[in-house]
Design a protein around this motif. Structure first.
Motif, PDB file in Angstrom:
ATOM      1  N   ASP A 139      -4.309   2.045 -12.827  1.00  0.00           N
ATOM      2  CA  ASP A 139      -5.642   2.297 -11.766  1.00  0.00           C
ATOM      3  C   ASP A 139      -5.193   1.163 -11.154  1.00  0.00           C
ATOM      4  N   GLU A 140      -5.024  -0.297 -11.353  1.00  0.00           N
ATOM      5  CA  GLU A 140      -4.524  -1.558 -11.039  1.00  0.00           C
ATOM      6  C   GLU A 140      -3.619  -0.647  -9.933  1.00  0.00           C
ATOM      7  N   VAL A 141      -2.015  -0.673 -10.037  1.00  0.00           N
ATOM      8  CA  VAL A 141      -1.279   0.270  -8.734  1.00  0.00           C
ATOM      9  C   VAL A 141      -2.675   1.067  -7.845  1.00  0.00           C
ATOM     10  N   GLU A 142      -3.226   1.749  -7.983  1.00  0.00           N
ATOM     11  CA  GLU A 142      -3.906   2.747  -6.902  1.00  0.00           C
ATOM     12  C   GLU A 142      -4.945   1.747  -6.078  1.00  0.00           C
ATOM     13  N   ARG A 143      -5.588   0.505  -6.818  1.00  0.00           N
ATOM     14  CA  ARG A 143      -6.218  -0.404  -5.777  1.00  0.00           C
ATOM     15  C   ARG A 143      -5.144  -1.463  -4.782  1.00  0.00           C
ATOM     16  N   ASN A 144      -3.856  -0.909  -5.689  1.00  0.00           N
ATOM     17  CA  ASN A 144      -3.000  -1.840  -4.062  1.00  0.00           C
ATOM     18  C   ASN A 144      -3.365  -1.084  -2.730  1.00  0.00           C
ATOM     19  N   THR A 145      -3.323   0.421  -2.531  1.00  0.00           N
ATOM     20  CA  THR A 145      -3.813   1.343  -1.571  1.00  0.00           C
ATOM     21  C   THR A 145      -3.768   1.055  -0.695  1.00  0.00           C
ATOM     22  N   ARG A 146      -5.579   0.349  -1.009  1.00  0.00           N
ATOM     23  CA  ARG A 146      -7.081   0.528   0.106  1.00  0.00           C
ATOM     24  C   ARG A 146      -6.883  -1.470  -0.401  1.00  0.00           C
ATOM     25  N   LEU A 147      -6.326  -2.406  -0.414  1.00  0.00           N
ATOM     26  CA  LEU A 147      -6.564  -3.614  -0.630  1.00  0.00           C
ATOM     27  C   LEU A 147      -7.406  -4.456   0.411  1.00  0.00           C
ATOM     28  N   ALA A 178       1.219  -1.440  -0.235  1.00  0.00           N
ATOM     29  CA  ALA A 178      -0.239  -0.045   0.273  1.00  0.00           C
ATOM     30  C   ALA A 178       0.840   1.562   0.004  1.00  0.00           C
ATOM     31  N   GLU A 179       1.942   1.220   0.635  1.00  0.00           N
ATOM     32  CA  GLU A 179       2.672   2.086   0.984  1.00  0.00           C
ATOM     33  C   GLU A 179       3.715   2.345  -0.237  1.00  0.00           C
ATOM     34  N   ALA A 180       3.902   1.933  -1.061  1.00  0.00           N
ATOM     35  CA  ALA A 180       5.000   1.701  -1.999  1.00  0.00           C
ATOM     36  C   ALA A 180       4.395   1.913  -3.481  1.00  0.00           C
ATOM     37  N   SER A 181       2.497   1.850  -3.254  1.00  0.00           N
ATOM     38  CA  SER A 181       2.008   2.064  -4.497  1.00  0.00           C
ATOM     39  C   SER A 181       2.195   3.425  -4.782  1.00  0.00           C
ATOM     40  N   ALA A 182       1.140   3.773  -3.506  1.00  0.00           N
ATOM     41  CA  ALA A 182       1.214   5.652  -3.056  1.00  0.00           C
ATOM     42  C   ALA A 182       2.001   6.180  -3.616  1.00  0.00           C
ATOM     43  N   ARG A 183       3.312   5.704  -3.572  1.00  0.00           N
ATOM     44  CA  ARG A 183       4.499   6.685  -4.183  1.00  0.00           C
ATOM     45  C   ARG A 183       4.816   6.894  -6.124  1.00  0.00           C
ATOM     46  N   PRO A 184       5.152   8.325  -5.848  1.00  0.00           N
ATOM     47  CA  PRO A 184       5.210   7.923  -7.136  1.00  0.00           C
ATOM     48  C   PRO A 184       6.233   7.700  -7.592  1.00  0.00           C
ATOM     49  N   GLY A 185       6.148   7.298  -9.037  1.00  0.00           N
ATOM     50  CA  GLY A 185       7.543   5.966  -9.511  1.00  0.00           C
ATOM     51  C   GLY A 185       6.838   4.749  -9.128  1.00  0.00           C
ATOM     52  N   PRO A 219      -8.662  -9.753  -2.530  1.00  0.00           N
ATOM     53  CA  PRO A 219      -8.894  -9.347  -3.881  1.00  0.00           C
ATOM     54  C   PRO A 219      -8.436  -9.653  -4.856  1.00  0.00           C
ATOM     55  N   ALA A 220      -8.200  -8.732  -5.613  1.00  0.00           N
ATOM     56  CA  ALA A 220      -7.917  -8.018  -7.273  1.00  0.00           C
ATOM     57  C   ALA A 220      -6.817  -7.109  -6.501  1.00  0.00           C
ATOM     58  N   TYR A 221      -5.335  -8.127  -7.523  1.00  0.00           N
ATOM     59  CA  TYR A 221      -4.496  -7.258  -6.902  1.00  0.00           C
ATOM     60  C   TYR A 221      -3.203  -7.658  -7.785  1.00  0.00           C
ATOM     61  N   ARG A 222      -2.200  -6.284  -7.464  1.00  0.00           N
ATOM     62  CA  ARG A 222      -0.584  -5.405  -8.847  1.00  0.00           C
ATOM     63  C   ARG A 222       0.536  -6.880  -7.380  1.00  0.00           C
ATOM     64  N   LEU A 223       0.569  -7.562  -8.122  1.00  0.00           N
ATOM     65  CA  LEU A 223       2.613  -7.659  -7.406  1.00  0.00           C
ATOM     66  C   LEU A 223       2.775  -9.439  -7.707  1.00  0.00           C
ATOM     67  N   SER A 224       3.583  -9.490  -7.934  1.00  0.00           N
ATOM     68  CA  SER A 224       4.752 -10.508  -8.220  1.00  0.00           C
ATOM     69  C   SER A 224       5.448 -10.603  -7.457  1.00  0.00           C
TER      70      SER A 224
END
Length: 277
Positions: A64-72, A44-51, A128-133
């Motif tokens: 949009d999927e990265v932004e969703r990571n901030t509120r999983l 959540a913290e990493a996904s809220a940062r620039p880059g 939830p759907a998320y984005r992280l490998s």
């Protein structure tokens, strides 16, 4: 049988009115909840940062999927068998298996889906759907495969002992957990295409074929395989059947046969080789 699957890259979000994830209700909560919480917070913290897209190794189109990571923690969740929606999962019919009493019971007992966020989940676990490998070096956690190794050992070592581990994962996820040498029969699944006697490795059809094998192992009559030999026999039951259709040409292909090849070293897996054509 312990059947290990990779996650699909594509993920289907749960219905908007679904309840959020409950970490305490996920499989192996006693061994994995602490690490799941740590990775969830760091993501959540990493996904809220620039880059953030660069850190997570995804393209700009997935912002949009990265932004969703901030509120999983608050996002709607659905059974993992519905959230993961790639080629392997479609071929396995894993979402349908969850609705079938006998297949669902075998899947809950035998199938573990590896994940950079959750470690490993069962098909019925609601996420939830998320984005992280698993290949990501996540700030605050580090390289995920290494970070998960200890917790996944606590969750899976005892379960795998004395059983056959059927491994359909990619190398990225294998790095997060391997069966202890000598504790179980570890078998990876390899798919080859036979063209006029020449055999070549395939990619897209390999995922599909592993999915067909997964579905068969969950739905076939009788007990689940408990050894590499029994796994070979179960796979051989598909020989001669049409298992897929070529993308583009529309031509169907069959499973021509299955063979088992011994491990090259004590710490390496044996190989179940499936030949299609």
């Amino acid at each position: 049988m312990l059947l290990l699957l990779p996650p699909s890259e594509g993920k289907t979000p749960a219905p908007a009115d679904a309840a959020p994830v409950d970490l305490a209700a996920l499989t192996a909560a006693d061994a994995l909840t602490a690490q799941r919480s740590a990775v969830l917070a760091a993501l959540a913290e990493a996904s809220a940062r620039p880059g953030a897209s660069g850190v997570l190794g995804v393209g700009a189109s997935l912002v949009d999927e990265v932004e969703r990571n901030t509120r999983l923690h608050a996002e709607p969740a659905a059974p993992a068998a519905h959230v993961y929606s790639g080629v392997l999962y479609a071929a396995a019919g894993l979402a349908d298996a969850v609705a079938d009493v006998a297949a669902a019971a075998r899947a809950a007992e035998s199938v573990r889906i590896f994940s950079g966020l959750w470690g490993a989940v069962a098909p019925g676990d609601r996420i939830p759907a998320y984005r992280l490998s698993m290949g990501v070096d996540l700030p605050g956690v580090g390289k995920l495969a290494a970070a998960w190794r200890g917790p996944l050992g606590a969750a899976l070592d005892a379960r795998a002992a004395g059983d056959v581990v059927v491994d359909c994962r990619s190398a990225t996820y294998v790095a997060a957990w391997k069966p202890r040498a000598g504790a179980s029969e570890w078998v990876t699944v390899r798919v080859l295409r036979d063209t006029d006697g020449t055999r070549t490795v395939v990619s897209h059809n390999a995922k599909h074929t592993r999915g067909v094998l997964t579905g068969h192992l969950l739905r076939r009559a009788g007990a689940a395989p408990s050894s590499a030999t029994e796994l070979l026999d179960a796979a051989g039951e598909l020989a001669g059947t049409v298992i897929g259709t070529e993308v583009g040409s529309g031509l169907s292909y069959r499973l021509l046969g299955a063979s088992l090849h011994a491990a090259k070293t004590r710490t390496a897996p044996a190989t179940l080789e499936l030949v299609i054509g």
